[in-house]
Design an enzyme around this catalytic site. Structure first.
Site, PDB file in Angstrom:
ATOM      1  N   CYS A 281       0.794  -1.231   0.000  1.00  0.00           N
ATOM      2  CA  CYS A 281       0.000   0.000   0.000  1.00  0.00           C
ATOM      3  C   CYS A 281       0.827   1.282   0.000  1.00  0.00           C
ATOM      4  O   CYS A 281       0.567   2.159  -0.828  1.00  0.00           O
ATOM      5  CB  CYS A 281      -1.002   0.031   1.158  1.00  0.00           C
ATOM      6  SG  CYS A 281      -1.149  -1.462   2.096  1.00  0.00           S
ATOM      7  N   ARG A 310       6.933 -11.151   5.409  1.00  0.00           N
ATOM      8  CA  ARG A 310       6.407 -10.968   6.753  1.00  0.00           C
ATOM      9  C   ARG A 310       7.005 -12.021   7.667  1.00  0.00           C
ATOM     10  O   ARG A 310       7.193 -13.168   7.260  1.00  0.00           O
ATOM     11  CB  ARG A 310       4.880 -11.118   6.772  1.00  0.00           C
ATOM     12  CG  ARG A 310       4.182 -10.045   5.965  1.00  0.00           C
ATOM     13  CD  ARG A 310       2.681 -10.218   6.027  1.00  0.00           C
ATOM     14  NE  ARG A 310       2.035  -9.252   5.136  1.00  0.00           N
ATOM     15  CZ  ARG A 310       0.725  -9.187   4.921  1.00  0.00           C
ATOM     16  NH1 ARG A 310      -0.078 -10.039   5.539  1.00  0.00           N
ATOM     17  NH2 ARG A 310       0.222  -8.299   4.101  1.00  0.00           N
ATOM     18  N   GLN A 328       1.279 -11.000  -3.271  1.00  0.00           N
ATOM     19  CA  GLN A 328      -0.152 -10.681  -3.201  1.00  0.00           C
ATOM     20  C   GLN A 328      -0.644 -10.257  -4.572  1.00  0.00           C
ATOM     21  O   GLN A 328       0.063  -9.551  -5.288  1.00  0.00           O
ATOM     22  CB  GLN A 328      -0.374  -9.516  -2.237  1.00  0.00           C
ATOM     23  CG  GLN A 328      -0.107  -9.855  -0.792  1.00  0.00           C
ATOM     24  CD  GLN A 328      -0.394  -8.654   0.095  1.00  0.00           C
ATOM     25  OE1 GLN A 328       0.102  -7.563  -0.143  1.00  0.00           O
ATOM     26  NE2 GLN A 328      -1.214  -8.850   1.123  1.00  0.00           N
ATOM     27  N   ASP A 330      -2.420  -7.868  -5.516  1.00  0.00           N
ATOM     28  CA  ASP A 330      -2.861  -6.686  -4.792  1.00  0.00           C
ATOM     29  C   ASP A 330      -3.414  -5.627  -5.742  1.00  0.00           C
ATOM     30  O   ASP A 330      -3.022  -5.576  -6.898  1.00  0.00           O
ATOM     31  CB  ASP A 330      -1.638  -6.100  -4.072  1.00  0.00           C
ATOM     32  CG  ASP A 330      -2.023  -5.390  -2.801  1.00  0.00           C
ATOM     33  OD1 ASP A 330      -3.220  -5.260  -2.532  1.00  0.00           O
ATOM     34  OD2 ASP A 330      -1.106  -4.964  -2.079  1.00  0.00           O
ATOM     35  N   HIS A 332      -5.117  -1.350  -5.335  1.00  0.00           N
ATOM     36  CA  HIS A 332      -5.713  -0.288  -4.530  1.00  0.00           C
ATOM     37  C   HIS A 332      -6.603   0.543  -5.421  1.00  0.00           C
ATOM     38  O   HIS A 332      -6.202   0.919  -6.513  1.00  0.00           O
ATOM     39  CB  HIS A 332      -4.622   0.552  -3.870  1.00  0.00           C
ATOM     40  CG  HIS A 332      -3.854  -0.237  -2.868  1.00  0.00           C
ATOM     41  ND1 HIS A 332      -2.702  -0.917  -3.197  1.00  0.00           N
ATOM     42  CD2 HIS A 332      -4.115  -0.538  -1.577  1.00  0.00           C
ATOM     43  CE1 HIS A 332      -2.274  -1.571  -2.129  1.00  0.00           C
ATOM     44  NE2 HIS A 332      -3.108  -1.371  -1.133  1.00  0.00           N
ATOM     45  N   LYS A 412     -14.465  -4.578   6.128  1.00  0.00           N
ATOM     46  CA  LYS A 412     -13.993  -5.421   5.022  1.00  0.00           C
ATOM     47  C   LYS A 412     -14.959  -6.549   4.721  1.00  0.00           C
ATOM     48  O   LYS A 412     -15.843  -6.871   5.529  1.00  0.00           O
ATOM     49  CB  LYS A 412     -12.629  -6.005   5.362  1.00  0.00           C
ATOM     50  CG  LYS A 412     -12.664  -6.950   6.562  1.00  0.00           C
ATOM     51  CD  LYS A 412     -11.350  -7.698   6.728  1.00  0.00           C
ATOM     52  CE  LYS A 412     -11.394  -8.620   7.932  1.00  0.00           C
ATOM     53  NZ  LYS A 412     -10.193  -9.467   8.048  1.00  0.00           N
ATOM     54  N   HIS A 458      -8.436  -1.474  -0.412  1.00  0.00           N
ATOM     55  CA  HIS A 458      -7.352  -2.417  -0.622  1.00  0.00           C
ATOM     56  C   HIS A 458      -8.012  -3.753  -0.945  1.00  0.00           C
ATOM     57  O   HIS A 458      -8.937  -4.147  -0.258  1.00  0.00           O
ATOM     58  CB  HIS A 458      -6.558  -2.496   0.679  1.00  0.00           C
ATOM     59  CG  HIS A 458      -5.575  -3.593   0.746  1.00  0.00           C
ATOM     60  ND1 HIS A 458      -4.230  -3.368   0.649  1.00  0.00           N
ATOM     61  CD2 HIS A 458      -5.728  -4.917   0.893  1.00  0.00           C
ATOM     62  CE1 HIS A 458      -3.594  -4.525   0.738  1.00  0.00           C
ATOM     63  NE2 HIS A 458      -4.472  -5.486   0.884  1.00  0.00           N
TER      64      HIS A 458
END
Length: 585
Positions: A281, A310, A328, A330, A332, A412, A458
Site C-alpha cells: 500500500c 512478513r 499478493q 494486490d 488499490h 472489510k 485495498h
RNA sequence: GCCCUUGUAGCUCAGGCGGUAGAGCACCACCAUGGUAAGGUGGGGGUCAACGGUUCAAGUCCGUUCAAGGGCUCCA
C-alpha cells in the site's frame, strides 16, 4: 424444513456422543494416571478432545491403551448421572483439581453447578450427555493425536496435553470420515508438490520461502497472465514498486508502530534504515501522491503482483499456505465518496468471476464492521459498510456479519470458497482503509475546487499466489485443468520407428502453443503411458503405424483406459478449445 | 514463540542390546522393445540435518541449533 430439523437433531445427538466420549476418555486416562489434573473436554467438529496435565508425555502407544480402556468403560455401560451442587460443594469435590477449581471460581454465584458422574469419574460439566455409556458405540470412535495446548489458550499459562479423538454415530460414519482423512492426505499440496515437481522449500536457505520449479512456474505464469489480462479488461492499470523502503515510509504508514513484529528487521545503508515490505500500500500511495489529482482522474485502480515479506512465527509456517515471503495479487482503488458504492459492487463481481475461472463455484462472504477502537469518520464507516452489504446482496451471496470484527482502519469483506472436498479457504479480501489516506495526506480536488481526502480500498482476489497455488493443488488433487497443466500432452511412440512422427507431432503442437513433449526414452510404451498417467498429464498420444500413415493420433485422457482416434488437426483444435474454455478436461 | 514427534541416497523407507550403512523407485550404461499403467542386467550416488559431548568405537547414547510434521498461540 423437516429434513433440516432432522439434521440438526442428528448433529446435536452427535454432540452428545462426542461430549460423552470426552468424559469416557478422561475416565480412561485417570485410570492410568490417577494423579492427572484434568482441564476441559468439549465436543468439536468431527470429534472431541480433553486436556490433561500429566506427569509425563503421552505417546502413540498410550493412545492404544487409553482407547482399549475406553471400550471397556463403554461395555460396562454406566449411566451418566447428573447432580446439582452448590459452589462450595463443587469446590470440595474438586479440591485436588486446580483447573476445575479455577473454572468453578469463575462461575457466577447464582448459577447452579452441575456435575456428572459416570462410573468412577465425576466431572464438572454443564452437560447434557447420553443417558449411559451403553448408548455409545465402542466401534465408532478413534483417538487421533496428542498435542500441546495452553490452559485456556493463553501462552502464559501451563502447557497441557490434549488428546484429540473423532466420534460418530456408527462405525460406518467413522470409516467414511477416516477415508476422507486419507483423501485429504493424498491431496496434500506438500506431497503433490514433491511428486509433480512443482515447488520446494529449503531449510538451509530459510524457512517459509518458496522455490517455484519449472512445472510450478508454468502454472504460475498461466495464472498471472490470466490475472493481468482480466485486470486490464476490468479497468485496472499495472504498477511495479520496490521491495524495500526507507524507515520514513513505514513511520508515515504507521507500520513501525503497530506491525513491527510482523516485519523483517532493518537493513542499514547510507545512514538510513531500510525494511523489506510487508505490504504494498505505501508504495502505491507514493505513486498517487506524485502528482495532484482531480476528481476527474478517479477512480484510480492500480494493481500489482507485489511480493511481500512478513515474519511468521516458526510454528505457524505451513507448506504454501503460510509462508514468510509471498506475492499478493494486490490492488488499490482510490476513489471519491460518490464512487464508493459502484466500485465495491464491481470489485466483488470481478472477484467472483476470477474465482469461478479457477473452478471455485461456492462462496461465502464475511463482513467485518467497526470495532471499538478505530480511526476515520463515523459517516465514512457508515457509507463503506452499507456499500459492502449492498454489494453482497446484489450478488446474492450467503454472508455472515462479524459485528465489531473489522480492523481499526476500515470495514472489510472476506470471501471464502469451498474446494472439491468441501473445505473452506479464505481467498479474496476487500478492505477499506481510512488510516493511510490520512497519514499520507492523500488528496484530490473536487468539482467545487476544494481538496478532499479520497477513499482507499485495498483488495486481493486470489489472496497470495503461493497460498492460492496450494489451494489449487488440493482442489484439483494435482490434476490441473488443461489450461493450467504444466505439460498438456505427452507423446508416446509405440516403438522406435515412430520416433520421427512423434517429433513431428511435438513440433507441430508446440507451434500451435500446446505444451507437448515426445517421450523418446528407451522405455517400452507401457512404461511411458504409466509415467504420463502418474504425472497427471491431461492427454497421452499413442503413435504407431496407423497414426503415422493417416496423420492421426490415438488420444488417451488421463485416468482413462479408453483411447480416442482423431486426425492430428482435429486434436489441435480439441486441445485449444479446452484451453480457451478453461475446461477441467 | 510454546508442547510433542520426526530428520538415513533425488523420492519412499529398512537399519533388535553402540563395532564407521541397505532396499525399491529415480538416475547412468548396455541389451531388449510394434499397440494402451512398470522388460532385463550392471553401475554411480550417502561427512546418516548441523555443531558439540560421552566412548577404544556413535546413524545408534547425551546436549544445543536448524528444519519438517501434529497442535496451541498469533495473524494489518
Amino acid at each position: 424444513m423437516e429434513e433440516i430439523m432432522a439434521e440438526d437433531k442428528n448433529v446435536s445427538h452427535l454432540d452428545l456422543v462426542r461430549h460423552s466420549m470426552a468424559h469416557v476418555m478422561a475416565e480412561a486416562v485417570l485410570s492410568f494416571f490417577p494423579d492427572a489434573k484434568i482441564a476441559i473436554g468439549p465436543s468439536i467438529e468431527n470429534g472431541f478432545y480433553y486436556d490433561f496435565d500429566l506427569s509425563r508425555s503421552l505417546t502413540i502407544e498410550d493412545l492404544d491403551l487409553i482407547s482399549d480402556k475406553m471400550k471397556e468403560i463403554i461395555k460396562e455401560g454406566g449411566a451418566f448421572e447428573k447432580k446439582v451442587v452448590s459452589k462450595k460443594e463443587a469446590s470440595e469435590i474438586f479440591s485436588n483439581q486446580p483447573y476445575k477449581l479455577e473454572l468453578i471460581e469463575a462461575l457466577p454465584e447464582v448459577e447452579e453447578i452441575s456435575i456428572y458422574t459416570n462410573g468412577a469419574f465425576t466431572d464438572l460439566c454443564r452437560g447434557p450427555h447420553v443417558e449411559s455409556a451403553s448408548k455409545l458405540n465402542p466401534q465408532s470412535f478413534k483417538l487421533l493425536s496428542v498435542a500441546g495446548a495452553y490452559w485456556r489458550g493463553n501462552e502464559n499459562n501451563p502447557m497441557l496435553q490434549r488428546i484429540y479423538g473423532t466420534a460418530w454415530s456408527n462405525p460406518k460414519e467413522l470409516r467414511l470420515y477416516l477415508t476422507q482423512l486419507e483423501e485429504i492426505e493424498k491431496r496434500d499440496h506438500r506431497k503433490l508438490g514433491k511428486e509433480l515437481d512443482l515447488f520446494s522449500m529449503h531449510e538451509e536457505a530459510g524457512a517459509g520461502l518458496v522455490y517455484w520449479h519449472p512445472n510450478g512456474a508454468r502454472i504460475r505464469m498461466e495464472v498471472e497472465n490470466f490475472w493481468r489480462a482480466q485486470h486490464y479488461d476490468n479497468g485496472y492499470e499495472m504498477v511495479y514498486t520496490p521491495h524495500v523502503g526507507k524507515s520514513w515510509l513505514w513511520e508515515t504508514s504507521g507500520h513501525l508502530d503497530f506491525y513491527k513484529e510482523g516485519m523483517y528487521p532493518k537493513m542499514e545503508m547510507d545512514n538510513a534504515d531500510f525494511y523489506a515490505k510487508p505490504m504494498n500500500c505505501p508504495f502505491h500511495i507514493m505513486i498517487y501522491n506524485n502528482s495532484k489529482h482531480s476528481y476527474r482522474d478517479l477512480p484510480c485502480r492500480w494493481a500489482e503482483l507485489g511480493t511481500v515479506y512478513r515474519y511468521e512465527k516458526a510454528g505457524a509456517l505451513h507448506g504454501l499456505l503460510r509462508v514468510r515471503g509471498f506475492t499478493q495479487d494486490d490492488a488499490h482503488i482510490i476513489c471519491t465518496p460518490s464512487q464508493v458504492e459502484d466500485e465495491i459492487v464491481e470489485v466483488l463481481r470481478f472477484s467472483l468471476e476470477m474465482l469461478k475461472a479457477f473452478g471455485f463455484t461456492e462462496y461465502k462472504a464475511y463482513i467485518s464492521t467497526k470495532p471499538e477502537k478505530s480511526v476515520g469518520r463515523e459517516e465514512d464507516w457508515e457509507l463503506a459498510t452499507v456499500s459492502l452489504k449492498k454489494a453482497v446482496d446484489r450478488e446474492g451471496l450467503e454472508y455472515e456479519i462479524d459485528n465489531g470484527g473489522g480492523a481499526f482502519y476500515g470495514p472489510k469483506i472476506d470471501i471464502k470458497i469451498k474446494d472439491a472436498l468441501g473445505r473452506e479457504w479464505q481467498l479474496s479480501t476487500i478492505q477499506f482503509d481510512f488510516n493511510l489516506p490520512e497519514r499520507f495526506k492523500m488528496a484530490f480536488t473536487d468539482s467545487d475546487g476544494v481538496e478532499k481526502r479520497p477513499f482507499m480500498i485495498h483488495r486481493a482476489l486470489l489472496g497470495s499466489i503461493e497460498r492460492f497455488f496450494g489451494v489449487l493443488i488440493e482442489h484439483y488433487a494435482g490434476a490441473f485443468p488443461v489450461w493450467l497443466s504444466p505439460e498438456q500432452v505427452r507423446i508416446v511412440p509405440v516403438a522406435e520407428p515412430f520416433f520421427e512422427y512423434a517429433k513431428e507431432v511435438e513440433q507441430l503442437l508446440k507451434k500451435k502453443g500446446i505444451r507437448a513433449t515426445a517421450d523418446l526414452s528407451d522405455d517400452r510404451m507401457n512404461a511411458k503411458i504409466r509415467v504420463a498417467q502418474t504425472k497427471k498429464i491431461p492427454y497421452a498420444l499413442i503413435l504407431g503405424e496407423n497414426e503415422k500413415s493417416q496423420r492421426s493420433v490415438s488420444m488417451r485422457p488421463r485416468f482413462s483406459r479408453e483411447n480416442i482416434s482423431m486426425a492430428l488437426d482435429e486434436f489441435v483444435d480439441f486441445v485449444r478449445k479446452k484451453v480457451a474454455d478453461k475446461e477441467t478436461i
